[in-house]
Every structure is written in structure tokens, then in C-alpha cells.
Design an enzyme around this catalytic site. Structure first.
Site, PDB file in Angstrom:
ATOM      1  CB  CYS A  69     -21.530  16.407   4.406  1.00 51.23           C
ATOM      2  SG  CYS A  69     -23.102  15.673   3.924  1.00 51.23           S
ATOM      3  CG  ASP A  85      17.823  -3.940  -8.882  1.00 46.89           C
ATOM      4  OD1 ASP A  85      18.291  -5.117  -9.067  1.00 46.89           O
ATOM      5  OD2 ASP A  85      17.958  -3.139  -9.888  1.00 46.89           O
TER       6      ASP A  85
END
Length: 739
Positions: free
Chosen positions: A18, A425
Site C-alpha cells: 500500500c 515552429d
């Protein structure tokens, strides 16, 4: 803070059940002298330690993990193990845990089920107690041991809660025989022990199997490379283990085989299926001088490859390592879950004590008060809270790699999910990054047609090495125009080229050079100006001393660029185009893409400044580019996205890399990020909401008015199902339709 030079260790940890276990390991690692920081990811079962290697050696770190009750391969801390070996260690540890859980589930169901059936059919309660004792200390032995270790370290976890709850119920059952005046009926506590452990173990077994599927992406990537290769040594073909292949070796590949190494094709030609690396479904033609990558699938041709990258040094190995690192990283959204998990178990223990005291004060019997305590201890589920983020990140990064989107850290997904502006770009990102013939414009009185003009130009350009020459020849091939033979070829640097084709003199050059040769005219000047305004690069073709036409060149858009822009804008992302190219070319590309805001003639620093300006306005900004001149802007953005064929510096500067030069991956990436964050939010909402509702009900908050509360067995079922539900919800990302 250590004074020496630090490095980073990443290694698998076994035995965690856990999120509290992960926090226990973190606490143990941080206590090691020389460790600067430690982060343990429960979902990925990995630990990342920043340490001074001269002070915090591998043995000290391994000893700390083992003293905390967990496993670690010591040789991985010495830096001698591969990623594949670490994954194998983690997978084997997970498999052992799942096998052990399967055995414990079978014991709990058999013995616990027998105890419950005895009670329901009026059997001997003492025999039922004996059976449930087997469940408590046999099937539940692992939970009790882990809970005790955590309690001794002062870091109580889920195992502590379940262990205390079932021990309390078992103790109540024993007390019913020893002191019936305190606990009158042994049936309810016996029933609680049997059902709680059966449900908890069943839930963990199911969760372990689901978690293994969630974390299989990296193993699947590494499995793409075959374990052996056929190499040519001393003129003989030999099959050797992949680890025995060295850079420079010649590797032989038959049709239909998977490529074992990165390399350069020395001989042969074939179509390769590279979809497992790039997401591109169409086969890629590869021949001499071209690069191929490990894990891709050969088509019908036979190839001889010179090995350049093997194992971890191959593109496949680097991708697998990056995905593994991303799966072990923490998204900022996980901080809240970590803070809550750190105080959750102590808060539940305090609530259990308060519940017992309040019910006794309200006049309830010890048996009833104890039943409420058991329900409170068992219903709590920090596992769901701990799994909410890491399982979603694990699945998402694996799915991203499958889609050709390499995410380097979990934080990039969180930022992409909130994306407002994407700056693109132009050259090499939305365009192909190479010149192509866009248009042939004939002048009045040229006396030839477009095909003949292209044939003459291609004949002269066959002897040239300029990019324009390659574009002319490519256009001739596409239009099935075979170039003629040219003689007397002559190149004039900065001006043009010329030659004789048949009986015709052909000259090809720039508009400036044409003007200097006296080839100008009103029509020619008008055509040149119009083509330049449209973003094209015009070249003049003269035949027999007279301007006959113009060849207009441009950088064509990639096939998926326009569709990607439309998809992004439909999803609410504002797209802008930034480029260092001439403004007319940028304007033309923006118009073709449907982008309203664009800028040209930008230097690298200008692009970075535009990114910072958008961020200063409060927007979450991503920048996508491929060149060295994009690296500054990629770094300045909230998320930098590098195209796969770009410069290495751009790839290093970016948080995300597209494994192929395909802008259509951009909307897929954004959609994946949004779905991932939606999944995490749903997981956290369930984990918080479940505990917010379940804990008061288990404590009996409504019982005085409604008489209703959660019995301990139902609490166990709810708790077990909670963690499984979170993992299952995360697994949906594997099959979600993206883009």
C-alpha cells in the site's frame, strides 16, 4: 544536504502492499547518511534516491530497505544491473506475491467458509473458532507480520489497520467463550474474521493482477527486441545472444524477422514496420545508408546491418528507460494524496479509539462497541488513495509510448491537461523541412509547355548537388518526366547553373542573377513578386537566352499538420505559428494551416521571449519544435515538445518527444493528458469520498437515528473493492480512443 557530489539511483522495491509501505521505505531511505532525497512510487514499485555515493553506498541503502521489511536487488544499487533485470526482479516479486495471495485466498475461503457454514447450520461454535483461527494466523499471517513491522517503525499502515481489526474480532470470539458476560455471542466476531480476511485477500489478489497489467508497458517495449542476433564473423554466420553483439558487427536479417539492434543498412532494401516505436502504421522503406532501429519488424527484403546501438544504447532501450522513469515520477497532483496518506492511518486509529469510548459511554456493551471498532479499522482504505495517481500515470505513459508520444515525467501530463496555448515552429515541425516544387509558371511566348520546361531543368540539375536540384529531380520523378542528358554543365556560385540539352541552352538561377544577365521584364518581375508574396522561392529558367518560366519552391506542410491544428483548436487550445523563416513564407503556411496568429523572422531568443510573454499573461504554454534554434523556447515553455527527427539538443530540452515527425500526434498527446488527469481526479474523488462516507457509517454515526451502520464483513468488501476499482479505472486509459 550532503557536501559531496551526488548521483541518482533508481531501483525496484518488492514487498510493498500500500501507499503507507512506500512512505515507510522513503522514511528509511532518508535516514541513511548521505541520502539527500528519496522518493518511492508505490504504483511503479520503484525508488529514486539522490545521494552522495561516497557516504551512502549501495549496501547501506539496501540494508535500510531490508530493515524496513522490503526487498531490493543489491547489485542494482552497485550499478551493474540492466533495466530488464530490474524489471524481471520486480515482476518476479509481484508474481510471488500474487501466488502467495492466491494461496491465502484459497485457505481463507476454505477455512473461513467452513466456519461460516457451521454457524449458519447450528454447528459447534468452538470448531468454527478453530477454523477461523487458521484463517487469522494462517491466511492472515502476512498481513499480521507486515502490520507489526510497520507499527514497530512508528509508521502504521493498511496492514496495521486490518491486523488490529481482525485481531480484535478474533479476540472478541475467544472472549465469548472465556467471558460470555462481556461478549455474549461468538458468531458475529467469527463471521467478521472470516469475511474480512477473505475479502481483503481477494481484493489484493485481484489488485495485484490488475496492477501487473498496468505496469507491463516497459516490459512489452523491451520484449520487442529479440534475445539473439545473427552476426557475420570471420566470414561465417553465427547466432549469438544479443548481449554478445558489439558496435560495428554486421547483423544479418531475414524477411519477417524483428531487428535486434540499432544500425545502418549496409546492403539490401526492405519495408519495415516501425509502428511499435513510432505509431506510424505505414511501412517505411529502408535501404543502404539509412538507419534502422531495434524492435522494428522487417518486411520481405533481406538486410545486412552494421550495429551501432545495442540494448540500453538503442533507441528502444532509451525509450523504455524514459517510460520507466516517467512511471516512477510523481505528478504535482499526487502531493495532496501523499500528505493525506501520511496522517490517514493515525487518524483512523484515533477514530477507532474514539468510537469505542463513545459507544461505551452511550451505554452499549463491549461486544457492540468492539464491533464498531473493527468496522472502522477495516473499512478505511489508504490503498485507493495511494494508487489513485501512480496507476493512472503508469498506464498513461505506457499508452503514450504506444502512440508515439514519449512523456519524460508525470508533471508534463498534468501541465498538458491544462494547456491554453500551443506555439508551433514552422520548418521541420508543421512542414517537411525540405524544399519541394510547388508551381511551374510559364511566361508569355515561352514556346514550350510545363513538362518540357521541367524536363530541361531536370537535365541540367542532374549534375548539381544543391537542395533546389534535388527538389527539381524529385518533381520530375513524381510527374514521370524522364530528364534528358545535359552537356557542358557549368555552375556559377551564388548565381545559377547552365548546360546544353540537345540543341538548347538552358540556364537556371535566382531572380537577382537573372536581372544581372539582362533577363528582366515587366511580366517576369510581376510573377516573381506574386510568388514571393505567396511564400514561395522563385527560380528563373531561361532557354536559348530568353526567360521561359519560373519554378516556385516551398517547404510543404506535413500531411497531418492542418488536421492537427483543427483538432487542437476544437479542443480549446489556441495555436500560433512562430518561425525564423521569411514572413511571406510563414504567412502562407499559417493561411494553409488556418492559423490566425503568426510571426516570422524570429531569432531563437525571440521565440523564447514569446513563450515567456504568453506565460506571463497567465496561459499554460507548450512549444513544439525540432531544431537547435527551438531549444531555448522548449525550455522556457510549461511543456516542451520535440519532434522525433529533430536535433538532439531539442530532444534533450523537451519534456515530451514525438517519436515520429507527425504533428497529428499533438492532439493525441493533449487528449491523453486530459483523460489521464480526469482519471486521476475520478480516482481521488472516489478515494476521498469513499472514506468520507464509509468511516462515519462504520463508526455508527447514523445508528442512533436509523439503526443502520456498516457491519465489519461489508466494510471489508467495500475496502477491498475500493483499491481494485481505482486500478480498473486507470486501466481504461489503455483502450481509450484518443485524438
Amino acid at each position: 544536504m550532503t557536501a559531496g557530489r551526488t548521483d541518482e539511483l533508481r531501483f525496484p522495491v518488492s514487498g510493498m502492499s500500500c501507499q503507507a509501505c512506500a512512505q515507510s521505505v522513503e522514511k528509511a531511505l532518508r535516514a541513511v547518511p548521505g541520502v539527500e532525497s528519496a522518493a518511492v512510487n508505490f504504483g511503479a514499485r520503484t525508488a529514486v534516491v539522490v545521494r552522495d555515493p561516497k557516504i551512502a553506498g549501495g549496501k547501506a541503502i539496501a540494508a535500510a530497505v531490508q530493515a524496513a521489511g522490503y526487498g531490493v536487488p543489491e547489485d542494482s544499487l552497485a550499478g551493474v544491473r540492466s533495466l530488464a533485470a530490474d524489471l524481471a526482479f520486480a515482476a518476479e516479486a509481484e508474481a510471488r506475491a500474487v501466488r502467495r495471495l492466491r494461496r491465502d485466498v484459497a485457505l481463507a475461503v476454505a477455512a473461513g467458509g467452513g466456519a461460516v457454514l457451521l454457524l449458519h447450520h447450528g454447528g459447534d461454535p468452538l470448531l468454527a473458532l478453530l477454523l477461523v483461527t487458521v484463517v487469522q494466523f494462517g491466511a492472515g499471517a502476512g498481513i499480521l507480520a507486515a502490520g507489526a513491522r510497520a507499527a514497530r517503525r512508528g509508521a502504521a499502515d493498511m496492514n496495521t489497520l486490518v491486523g488490529l481489526g481482525t485481531l480484535a474480532a478474533w479476540g472478541a470470539a475467544v472472549l465469548a467463550f472465556a467471558a460470555p458476560s462481556i461478549v455474549a455471542d461468538p458468531g458475529p466476531p467469527i463471521h467478521a474474521v472470516a469475511m474480512i480476511l477473505a475479502f481483503v485477500l481477494l481484493g489484493r489478489w485481484l489488485e495485484g493482477g490488475a496492477r501487473a497489467r498496468a505496469g507491463g508497458a516497459v516490459r512489452a517495449l523491451l520484449d520487442l527486441a529479440p534475445p539473439t542476433a545473427r552476426v557475420l564473423r570471420a566470414g561465417e554466420e553465427r547466432e549469438v545472444p544479443l548481449a554478445a553483439v558489439e558496435p560495428g558487427n554486421l547483423v544479418l536479417l531475414r524477411p519477417g524477422e524483428r531487428i535486434p539492434v540499432d544500425g545502418e543498412v549496409m546492403s539490401g532494401r526492405s519495408a519495415l514496420d516501425e509502428s511499435m516505436l513510432t505509431g506510424e502504421s505505414l511501412p517505411a522503406e529502408r535501404g543502404p545508408g539509412e538507419r534502422v532501429h531495434a524492435g522494428t519488424l522487417n518486411g520481405l527484403g533481406a538486410l545486412t546491418i552494421r550495429a551501432t546501438g545495442i540494448g540500453a544504447d538503442s533507441v528502444l532501450g532509451r525509450i523504455a528507460a524514459a517510460v520507466h522513469a516517467a512511471q516512477g515520477s510523481k505528478a504535482p497532483v499526487q502531493r495532496l494524496a501523499d500528505r493525506v496518506s501520511a496522517v490517514f492511518v493515525p487518524a483512523v486509529l484515533a477514530l477507532a479509539a474514539a468510537t469505542f469510548a463513545l459507544w461505551l459511554a452511550a451505554g452499549a456493551g463491549a461486544g457492540e462497541a468492539l464491533a464498531r471498532v473493527v468496522a472502522v479499522l477495516v473499512v478505511a482504505c489508504p490503498c485507493a488513495l495511494g494508487l489513485a495517481t501512480p496507476t493512472a500515470i503508469m498506464v498513461a505513459t505506457g499508452r503514450g509510448a504506444r502512440e508515439g508520444c514519449l512523456v519524460r515525467d508525470a508533471g508534463a501530463l498534468e501541465r498538458l491537461a491544462a494547456l491554453d496555448v500551443l506555439l508551433l515552429d514552422k520548418t521541420g515541425t508543421v512542414t517537411a523541412g525540405r524544399l519541394a516544387l510547388r508551381e511551374i509558371a510559364l511566361l508569355d511566348g515561352a514556346g514550350i509547355d510545363e513538362t518540357e520546361l521541367l524536363r530541361l531543368a531536370a537535365a541540367v540539375e542532374r549534375a548539381s548537388e544543391q537542395p533546389l536540384a534535388r527538389a527539381v529531380l524529385a518533381a520530375a520523378r513524381e510527374r514521370n518526366v524522364p530528364p534528358a542528358a545535359a552537356r557542358e554543365f557549368r555552375a556559377e556560385p551564388g548565381a545559377g547553373v547552365q548546360g546544353v540539352v540537345g540543341e538548347r541552352e538552358v540556364w537556371i538561377g535566382s531572380p537577382r542573377a537573372a536581372s544581372e544577365r539582362g533577363l528582366g521584364g515587366t511580366e517576369l518581375a510581376t510573377r516573381i513578386e506574386a510568388l514571393g508574396a505567396a511564400g514561395a522561392t522563385p527560380v528563373v529558367v531561361a532557354v536559348d537566352g530568353r526567360a521561359a518560366g519560373l519554378l516556385a519552391f516551398g517547404d510543404p506542410l506535413r500531411p497531418g499538420s492542418a488536421a492537427a491544428v483543427r483538432a487542437l483548436e476544437r479542443s480549446g487550445v489556441t495555436v500560433e505559428l512562430l518561425s525564423g523563416d521569411h514572413p511571406p513564407a510563414v504567412r502562407a503556411a499559417a493561411a494553409e494551416l488556418g492559423i490566425g496568429r503568426w510571426e516570422g523572422a524570429l531569432r531563437p531568443t525571440d521565440k523564447a521571449e514569446r513563450v515567456r510573454a504568453r506565460r506571463a499573461g497567465g496561459a499554460v504554454v507548450a512549444m513544439a519544435g525540432d531544431g537547435i534554434n527551438d531549444a531555448l523556447a522548449l525550455t522556457a515553455a510549461d511543456v516542451g515538445i520535440a519532434m522525433g527527427g529533430g536535433a538532439d539538443v531539442a530532444l534533450e530540452a523537451a519534456a515530451v518527444a514525438l517519436l515520429q515527425d507527425d504533428p497529428s500526434r499533438l492532439p493525441v498527446l493533449v487528449d491523453l493528458a486530459r483523460r489521464t488527469m480526469a482519471t486521476i481526479r475520478a480516482n481521488l474523488l472516489w478515494a476521498f469520498g469513499y472514506n468520507l462516507v464509509a468511516l462515519p457509517l462504520a463508526a455508527g454515526a447514523l445508528a442512533p437515528w436509523t439503526g443502520w451502520s456498516i457491519p465489519a464483513p461489508a466494510a471489508a468488501a467495500a475496502m477491498a473493492g475500493s483499491g481494485v476499482l481505482v486500478v480498473a479505472n486507470s486501466l481504461r486509459l489503455r483502450w481509450a480512443r484518443l485524438g
